[in-house]
Design a protein around this motif. Sequence first.
Motif, PDB file in Angstrom:
ATOM      1  N   GLY A 149      35.323  37.296  43.707  1.00 43.59           N
ATOM      2  CA  GLY A 149      34.685  36.029  43.390  1.00 43.59           C
ATOM      3  C   GLY A 149      35.413  34.883  44.067  1.00 43.59           C
ATOM      4  O   GLY A 149      36.315  35.100  44.890  1.00 43.59           O
ATOM      5  N   LEU A 150      35.034  33.671  43.714  1.00 45.05           N
ATOM      6  CA  LEU A 150      35.644  32.462  44.263  1.00 45.05           C
ATOM      7  C   LEU A 150      36.052  31.547  43.120  1.00 45.05           C
ATOM      8  O   LEU A 150      35.423  31.534  42.059  1.00 45.05           O
ATOM      9  N   LEU A 151      37.106  30.789  43.319  1.00 47.60           N
ATOM     10  CA  LEU A 151      37.574  29.875  42.283  1.00 47.60           C
ATOM     11  C   LEU A 151      36.581  28.737  42.071  1.00 47.60           C
ATOM     12  O   LEU A 151      36.158  28.081  43.032  1.00 47.60           O
ATOM     13  N   ASP A 152      36.222  28.501  40.798  1.00 47.61           N
ATOM     14  CA  ASP A 152      35.407  27.328  40.494  1.00 47.61           C
ATOM     15  C   ASP A 152      36.336  26.128  40.327  1.00 47.61           C
ATOM     16  O   ASP A 152      37.570  26.244  40.431  1.00 47.61           O
ATOM     17  N   GLN A 153      35.776  24.983  40.068  1.00 46.96           N
ATOM     18  CA  GLN A 153      36.577  23.755  40.052  1.00 46.96           C
ATOM     19  C   GLN A 153      37.657  23.787  38.973  1.00 46.96           C
ATOM     20  O   GLN A 153      38.810  23.415  39.227  1.00 46.96           O
ATOM     21  N   ALA A 154      37.307  24.234  37.772  1.00 50.48           N
ATOM     22  CA  ALA A 154      38.267  24.223  36.669  1.00 50.48           C
ATOM     23  C   ALA A 154      39.417  25.186  36.925  1.00 50.48           C
ATOM     24  O   ALA A 154      40.600  24.835  36.748  1.00 50.48           O
ATOM     25  N   THR A 155      39.096  26.401  37.338  1.00 46.09           N
ATOM     26  CA  THR A 155      40.140  27.397  37.567  1.00 46.09           C
ATOM     27  C   THR A 155      40.961  27.062  38.801  1.00 46.09           C
ATOM     28  O   THR A 155      42.171  27.305  38.839  1.00 46.09           O
ATOM     29  N   ALA A 156      40.324  26.501  39.812  1.00 45.16           N
ATOM     30  CA  ALA A 156      41.055  26.098  41.017  1.00 45.16           C
ATOM     31  C   ALA A 156      42.124  25.065  40.679  1.00 45.16           C
ATOM     32  O   ALA A 156      43.238  25.109  41.213  1.00 45.16           O
TER      33      ALA A 156
ATOM     34  N   THR B  43      38.522  29.300  46.821  1.00 43.66           N
ATOM     35  CA  THR B  43      39.550  30.256  47.236  1.00 43.66           C
ATOM     36  C   THR B  43      39.197  31.648  46.699  1.00 43.66           C
ATOM     37  O   THR B  43      38.777  31.781  45.544  1.00 43.66           O
ATOM     38  N   PRO B  44      39.355  32.718  47.503  1.00 42.86           N
ATOM     39  CA  PRO B  44      39.021  34.075  47.033  1.00 42.86           C
ATOM     40  C   PRO B  44      39.827  34.472  45.806  1.00 42.86           C
ATOM     41  O   PRO B  44      41.007  34.139  45.677  1.00 42.86           O
ATOM     42  N   ALA B  45      39.157  35.175  44.906  1.00 41.05           N
ATOM     43  CA  ALA B  45      39.815  35.618  43.674  1.00 41.05           C
ATOM     44  C   ALA B  45      39.224  36.951  43.234  1.00 41.05           C
ATOM     45  O   ALA B  45      38.136  37.341  43.655  1.00 41.05           O
ATOM     46  N   PHE B  46      39.983  37.647  42.380  1.00 45.50           N
ATOM     47  CA  PHE B  46      39.468  38.824  41.691  1.00 45.50           C
ATOM     48  C   PHE B  46      39.117  38.404  40.268  1.00 45.50           C
ATOM     49  O   PHE B  46      39.907  37.728  39.606  1.00 45.50           O
ATOM     50  N   LEU B  47      37.951  38.797  39.807  1.00 52.13           N
ATOM     51  CA  LEU B  47      37.523  38.487  38.450  1.00 52.13           C
ATOM     52  C   LEU B  47      37.555  39.781  37.647  1.00 52.13           C
ATOM     53  O   LEU B  47      36.828  40.736  37.943  1.00 52.13           O
ATOM     54  N   SER B  48      38.423  39.821  36.652  1.00 49.55           N
ATOM     55  CA  SER B  48      38.616  41.019  35.850  1.00 49.55           C
ATOM     56  C   SER B  48      38.052  40.824  34.449  1.00 49.55           C
ATOM     57  O   SER B  48      38.241  39.774  33.835  1.00 49.55           O
ATOM     58  N   GLU B  49      37.363  41.827  33.960  1.00 52.59           N
ATOM     59  CA  GLU B  49      36.893  41.843  32.569  1.00 52.59           C
ATOM     60  C   GLU B  49      37.421  43.121  31.933  1.00 52.59           C
ATOM     61  O   GLU B  49      37.125  44.219  32.400  1.00 52.59           O
ATOM     62  N   ARG B  50      38.199  42.968  30.884  1.00 56.78           N
ATOM     63  CA  ARG B  50      38.820  44.125  30.239  1.00 56.78           C
ATOM     64  C   ARG B  50      38.517  44.123  28.745  1.00 56.78           C
ATOM     65  O   ARG B  50      38.559  43.082  28.097  1.00 56.78           O
ATOM     66  N   VAL B  51      38.220  45.306  28.232  1.00 57.20           N
ATOM     67  CA  VAL B  51      38.031  45.496  26.792  1.00 57.20           C
ATOM     68  C   VAL B  51      39.046  46.542  26.348  1.00 57.20           C
ATOM     69  O   VAL B  51      39.099  47.648  26.903  1.00 57.20           O
TER      70      VAL B  51
ATOM     71  N   LEU C 257      44.378  35.352  41.556  1.00 56.52           N
ATOM     72  CA  LEU C 257      44.329  34.678  42.850  1.00 56.52           C
ATOM     73  C   LEU C 257      44.310  35.690  43.985  1.00 56.52           C
ATOM     74  O   LEU C 257      45.251  36.453  44.179  1.00 56.52           O
ATOM     75  N   GLY C 258      43.223  35.692  44.745  1.00 54.22           N
ATOM     76  CA  GLY C 258      43.049  36.675  45.810  1.00 54.22           C
ATOM     77  C   GLY C 258      43.942  36.471  47.004  1.00 54.22           C
ATOM     78  O   GLY C 258      44.140  37.399  47.795  1.00 54.22           O
ATOM     79  N   THR C 259      44.504  35.283  47.158  1.00 55.63           N
ATOM     80  CA  THR C 259      45.401  35.044  48.283  1.00 55.63           C
ATOM     81  C   THR C 259      46.818  35.521  47.987  1.00 55.63           C
ATOM     82  O   THR C 259      47.663  35.539  48.873  1.00 55.63           O
ATOM     83  N   MET C 260      47.084  35.908  46.725  1.00 53.90           N
ATOM     84  CA  MET C 260      48.417  36.385  46.349  1.00 53.90           C
ATOM     85  C   MET C 260      48.443  37.859  45.998  1.00 53.90           C
ATOM     86  O   MET C 260      49.491  38.495  46.041  1.00 53.90           O
ATOM     87  N   MET C 261      47.285  38.409  45.605  1.00 51.36           N
ATOM     88  CA  MET C 261      47.259  39.784  45.134  1.00 51.36           C
ATOM     89  C   MET C 261      46.168  40.574  45.838  1.00 51.36           C
ATOM     90  O   MET C 261      45.153  40.026  46.253  1.00 51.36           O
ATOM     91  N   GLU C 262      46.397  41.885  45.971  1.00 57.43           N
ATOM     92  CA  GLU C 262      45.367  42.761  46.503  1.00 57.43           C
ATOM     93  C   GLU C 262      45.407  44.071  45.717  1.00 57.43           C
ATOM     94  O   GLU C 262      46.389  44.370  45.028  1.00 57.43           O
TER      95      GLU C 262
END
Length: 234
Positions: A170-177, A186-194, A211-216
């Motif tokens: 995904g991409l960072l929205d204004q609030a999360t950015a 900015t590229p990001a990973f969006l995780s949903e965990r239960v 943050l996708g620019t820091m993690m892969e």
Amino acid sequence: MIADDLSTKIRGGELSPGSALPPQKELSARYGVTLATLRQALQQLEDDGLLSQQPGRGTFVAEPRAAYRLDSLRGFAEDLHAQGRLVATQILEQTVAQPPAWAAAHFGDTFHAVRLERLRLLAGHPAVHQVSWVYGLELAKADLSGVSLYAALAEHGIAVHRASEAVRPGLLDQATAALLRQPVGTPAFLSERVTYGLDDQALVVDRATILGTMMEIRTEREVSGLSMQWVQLA
């Protein structure tokens, strides 16, 4: 020999993260090898996460890589702490509220839960924004700034049994950015965990923006199974 020598200097602190290596011609002369041999060694060190080769700029000592396993029941901070990484947690909000539809759908008949909003800093840099909804009110007043959520549940006699997680780009929205101090988009990973308890009751439902620019994500496939990890980018 070249890779071993440079690796020792990097791991021993003689070459600090972010510092530039001498030009390749100078390094090849210093070690008495051809450019081709030197480049093989540098590539090996980059594959190991110790160097970062940047076209047009040079070769730099990479920041230490960090990873957390997706195939375990440990959380992000737990995995990084276990590797000796510097991880800090900022509690942005910890309140009792009515869960939104995406969380309530997993909890069943409940009117209130603990909303926990956290910011994870990796080596002082914001890396993960996480909103967790915790079933029940046991952790409403608990200090969660320096303890794993799973550990806090265990301290209250609540056992974690299993978890399911989906990760999508995904991409960072204004609030999360703004929280992660990055530009919008900015590229990001969006995780949903239960996370579920022994009776298969959902205990924690959370959404994390990584943050996708820091993690892969990296995987290792073996006959015995699949290992998945988050790896910090240099």
